[in-house]
Design a protein around this motif. Structure first.
Motif, PDB file in Angstrom:
ATOM      1  N   ALA A  74     -60.224 -36.404   0.425  1.00  0.00           N
ATOM      2  CA  ALA A  74     -60.251 -35.568  -0.763  1.00  0.00           C
ATOM      3  C   ALA A  74     -61.674 -35.487  -1.275  1.00  0.00           C
ATOM      4  CB  ALA A  74     -59.355 -36.168  -1.843  1.00  0.00           C
ATOM      5  N   THR A  75     -61.960 -34.398  -1.967  1.00  0.00           N
ATOM      6  CA  THR A  75     -63.267 -34.251  -2.605  1.00  0.00           C
ATOM      7  C   THR A  75     -63.066 -33.576  -3.954  1.00  0.00           C
ATOM      8  OG1 THR A  75     -64.281 -33.926  -0.441  1.00  0.00           O
ATOM      9  CG2 THR A  75     -65.598 -33.318  -2.372  1.00  0.00           C
ATOM     10  N   THR A  76     -63.673 -34.138  -4.977  1.00  0.00           N
ATOM     11  CA  THR A  76     -63.696 -33.487  -6.284  1.00  0.00           C
ATOM     12  C   THR A  76     -65.135 -33.082  -6.567  1.00  0.00           C
ATOM     13  OG1 THR A  76     -61.877 -34.899  -7.038  1.00  0.00           O
ATOM     14  CG2 THR A  76     -63.140 -33.723  -8.743  1.00  0.00           C
ATOM     15  N   THR A  77     -65.352 -31.784  -6.715  1.00  0.00           N
ATOM     16  CA  THR A  77     -66.715 -31.298  -6.960  1.00  0.00           C
ATOM     17  C   THR A  77     -66.853 -30.860  -8.406  1.00  0.00           C
ATOM     18  OG1 THR A  77     -66.925 -30.556  -4.688  1.00  0.00           O
ATOM     19  CG2 THR A  77     -68.463 -29.610  -6.266  1.00  0.00           C
ATOM     20  N   VAL A  78     -67.871 -31.390  -9.058  1.00  0.00           N
ATOM     21  CA  VAL A  78     -68.175 -30.973 -10.424  1.00  0.00           C
ATOM     22  C   VAL A  78     -69.317 -29.968 -10.350  1.00  0.00           C
ATOM     23  CG1 VAL A  78     -68.991 -31.732 -12.693  1.00  0.00           C
ATOM     24  CG2 VAL A  78     -67.436 -33.191 -11.351  1.00  0.00           C
ATOM     25  N   TYR A  79     -69.051 -28.763 -10.858  1.00  0.00           N
ATOM     26  CA  TYR A  79     -70.091 -27.727 -10.864  1.00  0.00           C
ATOM     27  C   TYR A  79     -71.005 -27.966 -12.059  1.00  0.00           C
ATOM     28  CZ  TYR A  79     -72.513 -23.339 -10.624  1.00  0.00           C
ATOM     29  OH  TYR A  79     -73.508 -22.400 -10.519  1.00  0.00           O
ATOM     30  N   GLU A  80     -72.255 -28.253 -11.766  1.00  0.00           N
ATOM     31  CA  GLU A  80     -73.193 -28.636 -12.836  1.00  0.00           C
ATOM     32  C   GLU A  80     -73.990 -27.449 -13.363  1.00  0.00           C
ATOM     33  OE1 GLU A  80     -72.971 -31.593 -13.921  1.00  0.00           O
ATOM     34  OE2 GLU A  80     -72.600 -33.033 -12.305  1.00  0.00           O
ATOM     35  N   GLY A  81     -73.729 -26.252 -12.814  1.00  0.00           N
ATOM     36  CA  GLY A  81     -74.507 -25.076 -13.231  1.00  0.00           C
ATOM     37  C   GLY A  81     -75.727 -24.901 -12.342  1.00  0.00           C
ATOM     38  N   LYS A  82     -76.261 -23.683 -12.317  1.00  0.00           N
ATOM     39  CA  LYS A  82     -77.475 -23.356 -11.557  1.00  0.00           C
ATOM     40  C   LYS A  82     -77.402 -23.826 -10.103  1.00  0.00           C
ATOM     41  CE  LYS A  82     -80.614 -23.339 -15.490  1.00  0.00           C
ATOM     42  NZ  LYS A  82     -81.206 -24.339 -16.354  1.00  0.00           N
ATOM     43  N   GLY A  83     -76.210 -23.705  -9.512  1.00  0.00           N
ATOM     44  CA  GLY A  83     -76.078 -24.053  -8.095  1.00  0.00           C
ATOM     45  C   GLY A  83     -76.124 -25.536  -7.791  1.00  0.00           C
ATOM     46  N   LYS A  84     -76.024 -26.356  -8.805  1.00  0.00           N
ATOM     47  CA  LYS A  84     -76.032 -27.806  -8.578  1.00  0.00           C
ATOM     48  C   LYS A  84     -74.611 -28.368  -8.615  1.00  0.00           C
ATOM     49  CE  LYS A  84     -80.425 -28.904 -10.883  1.00  0.00           C
ATOM     50  NZ  LYS A  84     -81.318 -29.563  -9.959  1.00  0.00           N
ATOM     51  N   VAL A  85     -74.374 -29.365  -7.787  1.00  0.00           N
ATOM     52  CA  VAL A  85     -73.041 -29.970  -7.770  1.00  0.00           C
ATOM     53  C   VAL A  85     -73.108 -31.496  -7.714  1.00  0.00           C
ATOM     54  CG1 VAL A  85     -71.727 -28.068  -6.728  1.00  0.00           C
ATOM     55  CG2 VAL A  85     -72.998 -29.632  -5.241  1.00  0.00           C
ATOM     56  N   THR A  86     -72.106 -32.122  -8.319  1.00  0.00           N
ATOM     57  CA  THR A  86     -71.883 -33.556  -8.143  1.00  0.00           C
ATOM     58  C   THR A  86     -70.564 -33.675  -7.390  1.00  0.00           C
ATOM     59  OG1 THR A  86     -73.009 -34.061 -10.188  1.00  0.00           O
ATOM     60  CG2 THR A  86     -71.583 -35.786  -9.301  1.00  0.00           C
ATOM     61  N   VAL A  87     -70.604 -34.391  -6.279  1.00  0.00           N
ATOM     62  CA  VAL A  87     -69.489 -34.370  -5.344  1.00  0.00           C
ATOM     63  C   VAL A  87     -68.907 -35.778  -5.200  1.00  0.00           C
ATOM     64  CG1 VAL A  87     -68.821 -33.769  -2.987  1.00  0.00           C
ATOM     65  CG2 VAL A  87     -70.708 -32.540  -4.078  1.00  0.00           C
ATOM     66  N   TYR A  88     -67.658 -35.939  -5.611  1.00  0.00           N
ATOM     67  CA  TYR A  88     -66.963 -37.212  -5.397  1.00  0.00           C
ATOM     68  C   TYR A  88     -66.193 -37.069  -4.098  1.00  0.00           C
ATOM     69  CZ  TYR A  88     -68.300 -37.929 -10.206  1.00  0.00           C
ATOM     70  OH  TYR A  88     -69.039 -38.043 -11.349  1.00  0.00           O
ATOM     71  N   ASP A  89     -66.655 -37.744  -3.074  1.00  0.00           N
ATOM     72  CA  ASP A  89     -66.132 -37.475  -1.734  1.00  0.00           C
ATOM     73  C   ASP A  89     -65.529 -38.729  -1.130  1.00  0.00           C
ATOM     74  OD1 ASP A  89     -65.634 -36.082   0.618  1.00  0.00           O
ATOM     75  OD2 ASP A  89     -67.610 -36.528   1.456  1.00  0.00           O
ATOM     76  N   LYS A  90     -64.550 -38.509  -0.298  1.00  0.00           N
ATOM     77  CA  LYS A  90     -64.064 -39.596   0.566  1.00  0.00           C
ATOM     78  C   LYS A  90     -64.942 -39.580   1.806  1.00  0.00           C
ATOM     79  CE  LYS A  90     -61.004 -41.940   3.271  1.00  0.00           C
ATOM     80  NZ  LYS A  90     -59.865 -42.803   3.214  1.00  0.00           N
ATOM     81  N   THR A  91     -65.787 -40.551   1.943  1.00  0.00           N
ATOM     82  CA  THR A  91     -66.745 -40.559   3.044  1.00  0.00           C
ATOM     83  C   THR A  91     -67.152 -41.990   3.352  1.00  0.00           C
ATOM     84  OG1 THR A  91     -68.957 -39.846   3.729  1.00  0.00           O
ATOM     85  CG2 THR A  91     -68.634 -40.213   1.383  1.00  0.00           C
ATOM     86  N   GLN A  92     -67.669 -42.201   4.535  1.00  0.00           N
ATOM     87  CA  GLN A  92     -68.262 -43.499   4.865  1.00  0.00           C
ATOM     88  C   GLN A  92     -69.784 -43.437   4.755  1.00  0.00           C
ATOM     89  OE1 GLN A  92     -64.869 -44.057   8.106  1.00  0.00           O
ATOM     90  NE2 GLN A  92     -66.430 -45.620   8.405  1.00  0.00           N
ATOM     91  N   GLY A  93     -70.292 -42.340   4.186  1.00  0.00           N
ATOM     92  CA  GLY A  93     -71.737 -42.242   4.015  1.00  0.00           C
ATOM     93  C   GLY A  93     -72.100 -41.182   3.005  1.00  0.00           C
ATOM     94  N   THR A  94     -72.545 -41.602   1.812  1.00  0.00           N
ATOM     95  CA  THR A  94     -72.892 -40.619   0.782  1.00  0.00           C
ATOM     96  C   THR A  94     -74.096 -39.800   1.220  1.00  0.00           C
ATOM     97  OG1 THR A  94     -74.229 -42.262  -0.376  1.00  0.00           O
ATOM     98  CG2 THR A  94     -71.953 -42.007  -1.113  1.00  0.00           C
ATOM     99  N   THR A  95     -75.063 -40.445   1.873  1.00  0.00           N
ATOM    100  CA  THR A  95     -76.251 -39.727   2.342  1.00  0.00           C
ATOM    101  C   THR A  95     -75.848 -38.687   3.382  1.00  0.00           C
ATOM    102  OG1 THR A  95     -77.507 -41.770   2.032  1.00  0.00           O
ATOM    103  CG2 THR A  95     -78.559 -40.026   3.326  1.00  0.00           C
ATOM    104  N   ASN A  96     -74.955 -39.079   4.278  1.00  0.00           N
ATOM    105  CA  ASN A  96     -74.499 -38.175   5.344  1.00  0.00           C
ATOM    106  C   ASN A  96     -73.802 -36.945   4.747  1.00  0.00           C
ATOM    107  OD1 ASN A  96     -74.157 -37.447   8.039  1.00  0.00           O
ATOM    108  ND2 ASN A  96     -72.197 -38.528   8.229  1.00  0.00           N
ATOM    109  N   SER A  97     -72.913 -37.152   3.799  1.00  0.00           N
ATOM    110  CA  SER A  97     -72.217 -36.035   3.155  1.00  0.00           C
ATOM    111  C   SER A  97     -73.205 -35.130   2.438  1.00  0.00           C
ATOM    112  CB  SER A  97     -71.194 -36.543   2.136  1.00  0.00           C
ATOM    113  OG  SER A  97     -70.017 -36.924   2.790  1.00  0.00           O
ATOM    114  N   GLN A  98     -74.150 -35.738   1.758  1.00  0.00           N
ATOM    115  CA  GLN A  98     -75.142 -34.956   1.011  1.00  0.00           C
ATOM    116  C   GLN A  98     -75.948 -34.055   1.949  1.00  0.00           C
ATOM    117  OE1 GLN A  98     -78.632 -37.066  -0.137  1.00  0.00           O
ATOM    118  NE2 GLN A  98     -79.035 -35.786  -1.942  1.00  0.00           N
TER     119      GLN A  98
END
Ligand code: MOS
Length: 750
Positions: A204-228
């Motif tokens: 699952a992923t919950t994405t928060v739209y921060e405006g101006k094309g920016k996002v904060t992404v709560y992701d199910k992942t084994q690597g935050t850097t990799n997802s980013q």
């Protein structure tokens, strides 16, 4: 006064400690990716293709749009701009090839391919609306059958991942001659179907739209850097516009090593609608991406009359997709485990119309060792030798496949300690154990081996204004206890109590981290944490040297001890400089150091670096029904320094359970006519339950390794699972005389 009489805190490394997040996890206060609930959240439900290969010719969405709460329906014709090149969809764990691009065009490449996303005010509305979407297709012929396509097998393309997953070495010696001359031989096959990771937490992923094309992404992942990296390159965003956060992961087993399609869909929809979006996969959809590849192996082993292994041939054929060459190290292990002179190895891929396989719980090692260690028992049986005696007779003092020495290897101690704990001397030859009621009894053992991988990693250490320690790294943890172990490493390096260390983690804005996987997290990220803490210590000391009045005189770093938040001078232990005094001297500002630990490749290359294990198991097999009961098992592990005896034991217990699963429970059944996996739920996809597990015992053998990394750590993530499955197969043989060649062994296979 000598250093040894200074008050020393009890070292953190090596002591049992509960996971620092354990309480949050068991009390339900840990927040997982699908539990972040920003305002005005839209819920996305994925529509998956019902054909295996072809093109989408139409998407009828009118009925779906009429469902109350539906806001938008996205697919390849309605989406924001996305990356054009394969490279943009690549990620740290991508195999060679052309990564799957979700919603890229009308083509369908595998059954259950995600093809549309319904966005609604509630998950239920989205899911219901998704069921009303009618997709028409133009179908192409497809082929998903491994066995029927063995003639199309070919060598994998090599990529950067070959560094972590070495291809087989060239043949050495003369296998055909040696096999022909062998006094005892065994020829056999080992086969297992695809398997799916099935972590408790679905992707699952919950994405928060921060405006101006920016996002904060709560992701199910084994690597935050990799997802980013993946999300930003596939959607053409700046890395700094994508922040991925994943403090809690409810199991990974490899399923989160590559960013999965839900993360891209969630972010894509958030950018398109400029809203907060969650995309949650359901259990059935957990079978729509990576999986352990179906693999067929052929082994031919030969030995001399006195029990020396003289010839090994190990060949494997594994599925991959048409678009990527997922490969793993399957056939290399016999040549490392045993000093055999004549070796033929071959590993080939069969491209099929399925999704690309993915690393899953000891990928490759589990598969390959299963074939090697069951073949070893068959040879021992033909030689009328005890299986353990046969292995000891063929113990490798160095890695024969490369000629390199081992950085350390205490497998012999694993054998002897586990054998003694188990009571291996009670083992009877095949078929000679007294029955227990209706049940045949068997004892089996097997060896395990896994690579101790090193990579660069970066971490930051900060002495806070309160004189405490903060360490930071983007690393995240599926539950093994990495946060706790990192804190233990840091505490010891600065001589601080555990409670004075805070670890900030699982956020891509922190120092980039490799994925959590490959059993390398403690060695790799732990070494970076240690290096950062050492650099901080050095910085603290340099300030201490120039304090007013020069209390340390001309003392150097080795002349002091850091303990309890103070620097103590060996020559005069009454000289104690609290960290807070250093901070005051630094005008009240915190001290911070970032450090990248880069392993020395030249030094590492001179050695073969492996963790080892040995499992000894007892099974009872119902003589009529063929049901297998695992009554007890002992696994001894040699994996270098054990950092936290509690979390380490849990790692191995978990690994043993997955070994039981490989031997007796897990497989995903594929309908070759439909191209579809059929048992895509936890009722029909079997994993062990308590009644399947029996009594498990774990031994850690002492092993010192100065080569592998500064911590002497080899990793525990996968080694616990590898020896277990073949040991169970060997015990079934010992009980029944039936050679297990298909995994899992099933009722009716007797
Ligand atoms: Mo593991 S299969 O490296 O997550």
């Amino acid at each position: 006064m000598s250093q040894s009489t200074l008050p020393q805190p009890k070292p953190e490394i090596g002591r049992p400690r509960r996971r620092i997040v354990g309480e949050q996890k068991v009390t339900g206060t840990a927040t997982y990716a699908a539990e972040y609930a920003p305002e005005n959240l839209l819920h996305g439900y994925v529509v998956n293709a019902k054909i295996t290969k072809g093109r989408i010719t139409g998407i009828e969405e009118r009925a779906a749009r009429e469902v109350e709460g539906v806001v938008e329906i996205m697919h390849h014709l309605r989406r924001p701009k996305m990356g054009y090149f394969d490279m943009q969809y690549s990620d740290i764990d991508a195999p060679p090839g052309s990564p799957f691009r979700v919603f890229y065009d009308a083509n369908v490449q595998f059954n259950e391919q995600p093809i549309a996303l319904v966005l609604a005010d509630t998950f239920e509305a989205a899911r219901y609306a998704a069921s009303l979407i009618e997709v028409s297709y133009e179908e192409d012929p497809f082929d998903v059958d491994l066995h029927k396509n063995l003639d199309k097998a070919r060598k994998p393309k090599e990529g950067i991942d070959s560094i972590l997953k070495p291809m087989p070495p060239d043949d050495y010696g003369d296998f055909d001659r040696a096999f022909g001359e062998a006094a005892a031989t065994y020829e056999g096959e080992v086969y297992h179907r695809s398997q799916h990771h099935n972590p408790l937490e679905m992707h699952a992923t919950t994405t928060v739209y921060e405006g101006k094309g920016k996002v904060t992404v709560y992701d199910k992942t084994q690597g935050t850097t990799n997802s980013q990296m993946y999300v930003s390159s596939a959607l053409g965003l700046k890395m700094s516009d994508v922040r991925v956060i994943a403090p809690f992961v409810g199991g990974g087993f490899g399923s989160g090593l590559r960013p999965q399609y839900q993360v891209l869909l969630s972010v894509m929809a958030a950018l398109y609608l400029k809203r907060n979006v969650r995309v949650q996969l359901d259990r059935e959809q957990m079978y729509t991406f990576g999986h352990r590849p179906e693999t067929l192996q052929r082994v031919r082993f030969g030995a001399s009359a006195d029990g020396k292994l003289t010839a090994v041939s190990h060949e494997a054929y594994a599925e991959t997709s048409r678009f990527e060459d997922y490969h793993e190290t399957v056939v290399n292990h016999a040549g490392v485990l045993y000093p055999v002179e004549n070796v033929h190895l071959d590993y080939q891929l069969v491209p099929l119309d399925r999704f690309t396989p993915l690393d899953m719980r000891a990928p490759g090692g589990l598969t390959g060792v299963l074939a090697v260690e069951t073949a070893m028992d068959q040879l021992a049986d033909r030689l009328q030798m005890d299986p353990l005696e046969f292995r000891l007779k063929n113990y490798a003092e160095r890695d024969q496949s490369t000629g390199k020495p081992f950085s350390s290897k205490e497998l012999r101690a694993c054998y002897s300690q586990a054998a003694e704990r188990f009571g291996w001397d009670q083992r009877k030859p095949t078929g000679q154990h007294p029955r227990r009621g209706n049940r045949l009894v068997g004892h089996g053992m097997a060896s395990g081996i896994w690579d101790a991988i090193m990579l660069p990693a970066k971490a930051t250490a900060r002495l806070t204004t309160e004189g405490k320690l903060l360490i930071q790294c983007a690393l995240n943890d599926c539950g093994q206890g990495a946060y706790t172990v990192m804190s233990q490493i840091a505490a010891d390096e600065l001589g601080l109590p555990f409670e004075d260390v805070t670890f900030e983690y699982a956020d891509s804005k922190l120092d980039a981290s490799p994925v959590q996987g490959g059993s390398f997290t403690t060695g790799v990220v732990g070494s970076a944490v240690k290096a950062a803490c050492f650099a901080l210590k050095d910085k603290i000391f340099h300030l201490a040297q120039i304090l007013d009045g020069f209390p340390l005189g001309d003392a150097l770093l080795p002349d002091v001890t850091f303990t309890g938040g103070e620097i103590v001078l060996h020559a005069d232990p009454s000289v104690r400089i609290p960290f807070t005094e250093i901070i005051a001297f630094n005008k009240g500002k915190a001290l911070e150091v970032s450090k990248t630990n880069i392993p020395n490749p030249i030094k590492l290359k001179r050695y073969t670096r492996n963790s080892h294990a040995a499992s000894f198991v007892e099974v009872e097999v119902d003589a009529q029904l063929g049901v297998v009961y695992l009554t007890r098992a002992v696994t001894a592990v040699a994996a270098g320094r054990i950092m936290n005896t509690q979390t380490a034991r849990s790692q191995i217990l978990g690994g043993m359970v997955w070994g039981i699963s490989m031997a007796l429970r897990e497989e995903t059944l594929l309908d070759h006519n439909m191209g579809k996996f059929m048992n895509t739920n936890l009722a029909e996809y079997h994993v062990p339950v308590h009644a399947d597990i029996g009594e498990l015992d774990v031994i850690f053998v002492e092993e010192k390794d100065d080569i592998v990394n500064e911590l002497g750590v080899k990793g525990l993530g996968e080694i616990g699972t590898i020896s277990m499955a073949p040991a169970i197969a060997n015990a079934i043989f010992n009980a029944t005389g039936k050679v297990v060649t298909q995994f899992p062994f099933k009722l009716g296979d007797l």
